[in-house]
Motif scaffolding. Structure first.
Motif, PDB file in Angstrom:
ATOM      1  N   SER A  94      55.704 -28.277 -50.456  1.00 46.51           N
ATOM      2  CA  SER A  94      56.971 -27.596 -50.167  1.00 46.51           C
ATOM      3  C   SER A  94      56.849 -26.077 -50.221  1.00 46.51           C
ATOM      4  CB  SER A  94      58.054 -28.047 -51.154  1.00 46.51           C
ATOM      5  OG  SER A  94      57.728 -27.642 -52.481  1.00 46.51           O
ATOM      6  N   SER A  96      55.658 -22.448 -48.878  1.00 53.58           N
ATOM      7  CA  SER A  96      55.278 -21.729 -47.663  1.00 53.58           C
ATOM      8  C   SER A  96      54.609 -20.429 -48.041  1.00 53.58           C
ATOM      9  CB  SER A  96      56.518 -21.450 -46.797  1.00 53.58           C
ATOM     10  OG  SER A  96      57.048 -22.643 -46.267  1.00 53.58           O
ATOM     11  N   ASP A 152      60.329 -24.107 -50.037  1.00 51.94           N
ATOM     12  CA  ASP A 152      61.127 -24.347 -48.837  1.00 51.94           C
ATOM     13  C   ASP A 152      62.538 -24.831 -49.157  1.00 51.94           C
ATOM     14  OD1 ASP A 152      59.018 -23.642 -47.221  1.00 51.94           O
ATOM     15  OD2 ASP A 152      58.309 -25.691 -46.955  1.00 51.94           O
ATOM     16  N   ASP A 153      62.699 -25.529 -50.272  1.00 52.58           N
ATOM     17  CA  ASP A 153      64.010 -26.087 -50.621  1.00 52.58           C
ATOM     18  C   ASP A 153      64.902 -25.063 -51.317  1.00 52.58           C
ATOM     19  OD1 ASP A 153      63.239 -28.590 -49.566  1.00 52.58           O
ATOM     20  OD2 ASP A 153      62.252 -29.104 -51.463  1.00 52.58           O
ATOM     21  N   LYS A 155      64.153 -21.812 -51.773  1.00 56.63           N
ATOM     22  CA  LYS A 155      63.920 -20.471 -51.233  1.00 56.63           C
ATOM     23  C   LYS A 155      63.503 -19.473 -52.316  1.00 56.63           C
ATOM     24  CE  LYS A 155      65.243 -22.181 -47.342  1.00 56.63           C
ATOM     25  NZ  LYS A 155      64.207 -22.660 -46.393  1.00 56.63           N
TER      26      LYS A 155
END
Length: 272
Positions: A94, A96, A152-153, A155
Motif C-alpha cells: 500500500s 507509494s 495509499d489509504d 495518505k
C-alpha cells in the motif's frame, strides 16, 4: 592559459567520544570536507573506500580501540530475498514511492521527530531542531534525492530516505519512518525497495552505512544476501559474521598516518 591546480583533500580526526554501538568503547572518525567542483568525483571515490557522507563532510571510523565498524553494501546482482523479506514486501504494497529533490518539509520533520523520540531518544541526533534537520537534508554538494513513501489509504507520510546517487550505486544516507508499526518492518522494506530502484537504474550496489559485529543495532544488515563489507582495503563478501569479530581487538587498528596514506584519491587534474 593559466590552470589552477586542484588542492588535495586534507584529512582530520575527531576527538574521541563514547561509541554508540559497542558499550565501553570510544569512537573516533577520520574526515575530510566535501566541496568544490570535484565534490562528486571525491564522494564516489571515497564511498568506494568505506567513507560515508554527512552534509558537506565525508567520514570513516578511525577508532584507536578497534576497527569493528565496517562499511557495508549489497551487490544487487547477488541479492535474493528471503522468505521473511518477501513477506515484508507484501505487507507494504500500500506504500507509494516518490523521489524528490533534497528539500525539507514540515511533514518530514514531524515524522523524523516521532521516529527519534521512539527509537533514538538518547542518541546523538535527539536534540536536532528543524533548522538542523533542514541542513541535514538540503546541504549536499552532490546528486541527492529524498525518497518519500506515502500510504495509499491514509495518505500519510510513512517513511523517508535521504539517498545519494553514486556512479556505482545508491547510498542510503539516513532513513526514518513510523515507529508504531513494527510488523511492517519499514527499515527492512526501505532497503529492499532501494535494491529495486538500483536494479531499475542499472546500478550495481546499494550502500547501507556501517555493519558492526556484536552490535544489536546493526545486526539486521547481515540478513541481506549479497552483502559485502569493506575491510583491509577491499570489498569482501560477508558470508560468516563470526569471522569479523576479531576486528574488535585493539591491535586490528592501523595508525592514522598509514590509514591516510592508503586512501586512493581521484585524479582531478584538468585534461589538455
Amino acid at each position: 592559459m593559466r590552470h589552477t591546480l586542484p588542492i588535495a583533500p586534507q584529512f582530520y580526526v575527531t576527538a574521541p567520544q563514547p561509541c554508540p554501538y559497542l558499550d565501553g568503547r570510544m569512537e573516533r572518525k577520520l574526515f575530510t570536507a566535501l566541496q568544490g567542483e570535484n565534490a562528486t568525483t571525491l564522494n564516489d571515490s571515497l564511498s568506494q573506500q568505506g567513507f560515508r557522507r554527512s552534509q558537506n563532510v565525508l567520514y570513516r571510523p578511525s577508532c584507536s580501540e578497534c576497527s569493528a565498524c565496517l562499511s557495508a553494501r549489497i551487490d544487487v546482482s547477488k541479492f535474493v530475498p528471503s522468505k521473511s523479506q518477501k513477506r515484508v514486501i507484501r505487507r507494504n504494497t500500500s506504500l507509494s514511492r516518490r523521489a524528490t529533490s533534497p528539500w525539507a518539509t514540515e511533514a518530514q520533520y514531524d515524522l523524523f521527530r516521532t521516529y527519534l523520540d521512539s527509537r533514538h531518544a538518547d542518541g546523538g541526533m535527539a536534540d536536532m531542531d528543524v533548522f538542523e534537520f533542514a541542513a541535514m537534508i538540503e546541504e549536499t554538494p552532490i546528486r541527492s534525492r529524498v525518497i518519500e513513501y506515502t500510504d495509499d489509504d491514509s495518505k500519510d507520510l510513512t517513511a523517508v530516505s535521504l539517498t545519494d546517487v553514486l556512479s556505482d550505486g545508491l547510498s542510503m544516507v539516513y532513513s526514518f519512518y513510523k515507529p508504531d508499526m513494527p510488523r511492517n518492518s519499514f527499515g527492512t522494506y526501505l532497503i529492499l525497495d532501494h535494491i529495486e530502484i538500483a536494479r531499475e537504474a542499472n546500478l550495481p550496489y546499494v550502500y547501507l552505512g556501517y555493519w558492526v559485529p556484536g552490535s544489536q543495532k546493526m545486526g539486521y544488515k547481515a540478513n541481506f544476501s549479497g552483502l559485502e563489507v569493506y575491510t583491509d582495503g577491499a570489498w569482501t563478501p560477508m558470508d560468516d559474521p563470526e569471522r569479523f569479530r576479531a576486528r574488535r581487538h585493539p591491535l586490528s587498528t592501523d595508525p592514522i598516518a598509514e590509514q591516510v596514506a592508503n586512501i586512493s584519491l581521484p585524479d582531478t587534474r584538468p585534461t589538455t
